[in-house]
Design a protein around this motif. Structure first.
Motif, PDB file in Angstrom:
ATOM      1  N   GLU A 218       0.350   4.412   6.619  1.00  0.00           N
ATOM      2  CA  GLU A 218       1.440   4.052   5.725  1.00  0.00           C
ATOM      3  C   GLU A 218       2.379   5.241   5.530  1.00  0.00           C
ATOM      4  O   GLU A 218       1.922   6.371   5.313  1.00  0.00           O
ATOM      5  CB  GLU A 218       0.913   3.601   4.353  1.00  0.00           C
ATOM      6  CG  GLU A 218       0.541   2.136   4.278  1.00  0.00           C
ATOM      7  CD  GLU A 218      -0.736   1.813   5.026  1.00  0.00           C
ATOM      8  OE1 GLU A 218      -0.736   0.839   5.809  1.00  0.00           O
ATOM      9  OE2 GLU A 218      -1.729   2.537   4.843  1.00  0.00           O
ATOM     10  N   LEU A 219       3.672   4.951   5.597  1.00  0.00           N
ATOM     11  CA  LEU A 219       4.711   5.954   5.394  1.00  0.00           C
ATOM     12  C   LEU A 219       5.710   5.403   4.385  1.00  0.00           C
ATOM     13  O   LEU A 219       6.068   4.221   4.441  1.00  0.00           O
ATOM     14  CB  LEU A 219       5.439   6.253   6.711  1.00  0.00           C
ATOM     15  CG  LEU A 219       4.573   6.731   7.887  1.00  0.00           C
ATOM     16  CD1 LEU A 219       5.358   6.642   9.193  1.00  0.00           C
ATOM     17  CD2 LEU A 219       4.094   8.158   7.652  1.00  0.00           C
TER      18      LEU A 219
ATOM     19  N   GLU B  27       0.839  -1.205   0.000  1.00  0.00           N
ATOM     20  CA  GLU B  27       0.000   0.000   0.000  1.00  0.00           C
ATOM     21  C   GLU B  27       0.870   1.248   0.000  1.00  0.00           C
ATOM     22  O   GLU B  27       0.646   2.193  -0.764  1.00  0.00           O
ATOM     23  CB  GLU B  27      -0.887   0.033   1.245  1.00  0.00           C
ATOM     24  CG  GLU B  27      -2.156  -0.757   1.185  1.00  0.00           C
ATOM     25  CD  GLU B  27      -3.068  -0.378   2.339  1.00  0.00           C
ATOM     26  OE1 GLU B  27      -3.491   0.798   2.394  1.00  0.00           O
ATOM     27  OE2 GLU B  27      -3.347  -1.244   3.184  1.00  0.00           O
ATOM     28  N   ALA B  28       1.859   1.258   0.889  1.00  0.00           N
ATOM     29  CA  ALA B  28       2.736   2.424   1.016  1.00  0.00           C
ATOM     30  C   ALA B  28       3.504   2.669  -0.277  1.00  0.00           C
ATOM     31  O   ALA B  28       3.621   3.808  -0.747  1.00  0.00           O
ATOM     32  CB  ALA B  28       3.696   2.225   2.189  1.00  0.00           C
ATOM     33  N   ARG B  29       4.040   1.604  -0.874  1.00  0.00           N
ATOM     34  CA  ARG B  29       4.829   1.756  -2.102  1.00  0.00           C
ATOM     35  C   ARG B  29       3.971   2.236  -3.270  1.00  0.00           C
ATOM     36  O   ARG B  29       4.395   3.080  -4.070  1.00  0.00           O
ATOM     37  CB  ARG B  29       5.502   0.422  -2.455  1.00  0.00           C
ATOM     38  CG  ARG B  29       6.697   0.078  -1.595  1.00  0.00           C
ATOM     39  CD  ARG B  29       7.462  -1.105  -2.168  1.00  0.00           C
ATOM     40  NE  ARG B  29       6.718  -2.341  -2.003  1.00  0.00           N
ATOM     41  CZ  ARG B  29       6.888  -3.180  -0.983  1.00  0.00           C
ATOM     42  NH1 ARG B  29       7.756  -2.895  -0.031  1.00  0.00           N
ATOM     43  NH2 ARG B  29       6.184  -4.288  -0.902  1.00  0.00           N
TER      44      ARG B  29
ATOM     45  N   SER C 230       4.246   0.209   7.247  1.00  0.00           N
ATOM     46  CA  SER C 230       2.816   0.182   7.555  1.00  0.00           C
ATOM     47  C   SER C 230       2.652  -0.083   9.046  1.00  0.00           C
ATOM     48  O   SER C 230       3.229  -1.032   9.581  1.00  0.00           O
ATOM     49  CB  SER C 230       2.108  -0.910   6.745  1.00  0.00           C
ATOM     50  OG  SER C 230       0.722  -0.941   7.041  1.00  0.00           O
ATOM     51  N   LEU C 231       1.867   0.768   9.711  1.00  0.00           N
ATOM     52  CA  LEU C 231       1.656   0.659  11.151  1.00  0.00           C
ATOM     53  C   LEU C 231       0.157   0.550  11.448  1.00  0.00           C
ATOM     54  O   LEU C 231      -0.661   1.159  10.748  1.00  0.00           O
ATOM     55  CB  LEU C 231       2.223   1.889  11.867  1.00  0.00           C
ATOM     56  CG  LEU C 231       3.712   2.182  11.650  1.00  0.00           C
ATOM     57  CD1 LEU C 231       4.073   3.533  12.255  1.00  0.00           C
ATOM     58  CD2 LEU C 231       4.570   1.080  12.249  1.00  0.00           C
ATOM     59  N   PRO C 232      -0.236  -0.194  12.480  1.00  0.00           N
ATOM     60  CA  PRO C 232      -1.663  -0.357  12.813  1.00  0.00           C
ATOM     61  C   PRO C 232      -2.217   0.866  13.548  1.00  0.00           C
ATOM     62  O   PRO C 232      -2.710   0.771  14.672  1.00  0.00           O
ATOM     63  CB  PRO C 232      -1.656  -1.605  13.704  1.00  0.00           C
ATOM     64  CG  PRO C 232      -0.334  -1.549  14.394  1.00  0.00           C
ATOM     65  CD  PRO C 232       0.634  -0.991  13.372  1.00  0.00           C
TER      66      PRO C 232
ATOM     67  N   VAL D 129       2.492  10.260   3.482  1.00  0.00           N
ATOM     68  CA  VAL D 129       1.782   9.913   4.714  1.00  0.00           C
ATOM     69  C   VAL D 129       0.345   9.570   4.346  1.00  0.00           C
ATOM     70  O   VAL D 129      -0.360  10.391   3.755  1.00  0.00           O
ATOM     71  CB  VAL D 129       1.790  11.091   5.712  1.00  0.00           C
ATOM     72  CG1 VAL D 129       1.060  10.703   6.995  1.00  0.00           C
ATOM     73  CG2 VAL D 129       3.212  11.549   6.004  1.00  0.00           C
ATOM     74  N   VAL D 130      -0.091   8.359   4.674  1.00  0.00           N
ATOM     75  CA  VAL D 130      -1.457   7.927   4.378  1.00  0.00           C
ATOM     76  C   VAL D 130      -2.099   7.438   5.674  1.00  0.00           C
ATOM     77  O   VAL D 130      -1.685   6.419   6.232  1.00  0.00           O
ATOM     78  CB  VAL D 130      -1.482   6.794   3.333  1.00  0.00           C
ATOM     79  CG1 VAL D 130      -2.929   6.460   2.970  1.00  0.00           C
ATOM     80  CG2 VAL D 130      -0.693   7.174   2.096  1.00  0.00           C
ATOM     81  N   ILE D 131      -3.115   8.161   6.148  1.00  0.00           N
ATOM     82  CA  ILE D 131      -3.838   7.755   7.353  1.00  0.00           C
ATOM     83  C   ILE D 131      -5.147   7.117   6.907  1.00  0.00           C
ATOM     84  O   ILE D 131      -6.094   7.802   6.529  1.00  0.00           O
ATOM     85  CB  ILE D 131      -4.122   8.953   8.277  1.00  0.00           C
ATOM     86  CG1 ILE D 131      -2.830   9.707   8.588  1.00  0.00           C
ATOM     87  CG2 ILE D 131      -4.784   8.472   9.568  1.00  0.00           C
ATOM     88  CD1 ILE D 131      -3.049  11.007   9.342  1.00  0.00           C
ATOM     89  N   GLY D 132      -5.183   5.796   6.908  1.00  0.00           N
ATOM     90  CA  GLY D 132      -6.386   5.086   6.512  1.00  0.00           C
ATOM     91  C   GLY D 132      -7.278   4.782   7.695  1.00  0.00           C
ATOM     92  O   GLY D 132      -7.043   5.238   8.815  1.00  0.00           O
TER      93      GLY D 132
END
Length: 242
Positions: free
Chosen positions: A142-143, A112-114, A156-158, A134-137
Motif C-alpha cells: 500500500e502506498l 488500508e492505504a488511507r 494498493s498493489l498485489p 509505504v506498507v509492505i504486507g
C-alpha cells in the motif's frame, strides 16, 4: 474506553486490547496472536481451505473471549488481503460469524492505504509536511501520499512480501527468478508512480509494517510504529467525537 482490535492478516491473526478515548493516545493493554499464515491455506482454485477457515474461526472466537476477559467493551474486527482476495470470502466470513459472532470488516486495499496514512500523519504531525507512506504486507503493498490527514492518492498493489515469496520456485531463488521478480515489481510500482508524484514531492517517506522495520537501514525511510490497527482505532474515536 477499552477496545479489542482483531486484525486478520495474511500471516498473523492478532488481538490487541487498548485503552483509548477521543483526542488521546491509544495505550496497548494486552496482545494475543497466532501465526496462522492464511495465505498458505489456499487451494489450487484460490479458496481458503476448510482447515484454514475452521482454524481462523476458532481463533477469532478465542480472541472474543480474551477481549471480554480483559474488559473490552467494543470490538474492531477487520481482515485484509488474505480474506479479500480469497475465492470463497463470503463462506469464510459466514463461518467466522457463526463460530464467534464476529462480523469481520474486509478492508479494500485503498482503504488500508488511507487508514494507515491517517495513523502515520497523527504520529509524525503536521510538521512532517507532504507525506508518503509505504506498507509492505504479506499479500499487498500500500502506498499513499498527501498533505492532510486524508491522502490525495492511495494505491494498493498485489506485491506483498509473502505473496511474492510464494511465487518463487526455488529456495534460495535462482538469479533468473530474482531478476524477473524485480522487473515485475519495478514495472507495477512505476505504473502507480505518476499518480503519487502528481500530488507533489514528499517531504517525508515513512514505512509502517514489520517488513519495513527489517529495512530500517534505508536512510531515506522513516519508520512509524503506528500502522493500520492504530489508524482504525483513531478513525473509530474520531467518529465518537462528532
Amino acid at each position: 474506553m477499552r477496545l479489542g482490535v482483531i486484525d486478520v492478516g495474511s500471516n498473523t491473526v492478532h488481538l490487541l486490547v487498548v485503552d483509548a478515548h477521543p483526542g488521546g493516545h491509544p495505550t496497548p493493554d494486552f496482545s494475543h496472536k497466532v501465526e496462522l499464515r492464511l495465505a498458505e491455506h489456499l487451494t489450487e482454485t484460490g479458496d481458503i481451505s476448510q482447515e484454514g477457515a475452521q482454524t481462523l474461526a476458532g481463533f477469532v472466537a478465542d480472541c472474543v473471549e480474551v477481549a471480554e476477559s480483559r474488559g473490552a467493551t467494543e470490538l474492531l474486527p477487520f481482515a485484509t488481503s488474505a480474506i479479500r482476495d480469497a475465492g470463497n470470502t463470503d463462506e469464510v466470513l459466514a463461518l467466522v460469524r457463526d463460530r464467534s459472532g464476529v462480523e469481520l470488516d474486509v478492508l479494500p486495499g485503498q482503504e488500508e492505504a488511507r487508514t494507515t496514512f491517517l495513523a502515520a500523519r497523527r504520529w509524525f504531525g503536521w510538521s512532517a509536511g507532504r507525506l508518503l507512506t509505504v506498507v509492505i504486507g504479506g499479500g499487498s503493498l500500500e502506498l499513499a501520499a498527501g498533505l492532510d490527514e486524508q491522502p490525495d492518492v492511495a494505491v494498493s498493489l498485489p506485491l506483498g512480501a509473502g505473496r511474492l515469496s510464494r511465487e518463487l520456485a526455488h529456495d534460495p531463488p535462482e538469479p533468473a527468478e530474482t531478476r524477473a521478480l524485480r522487473k515485475r515489481v519495478r514495472s507495477e510500482v512505476a505504473a502507480a508512480q505518476p499518480a503519487l508524484t502528481k500530488v507533489g514531492t514528499p517531504q517525508l517517506v515513512a514505512g509502517t509494517s514489520k517488513t519495513v522495520l527489517e529495512l530500517s537501514g534505508v536512510e531515506e525511510l522513516a519508520v512509524c510504529p503506528w500502522a493500520l490497527r492504530e489508524g482504525l482505532i483513531l478513525r473509530f474515536l474520531d467518529g465518537l467525537g462528532r
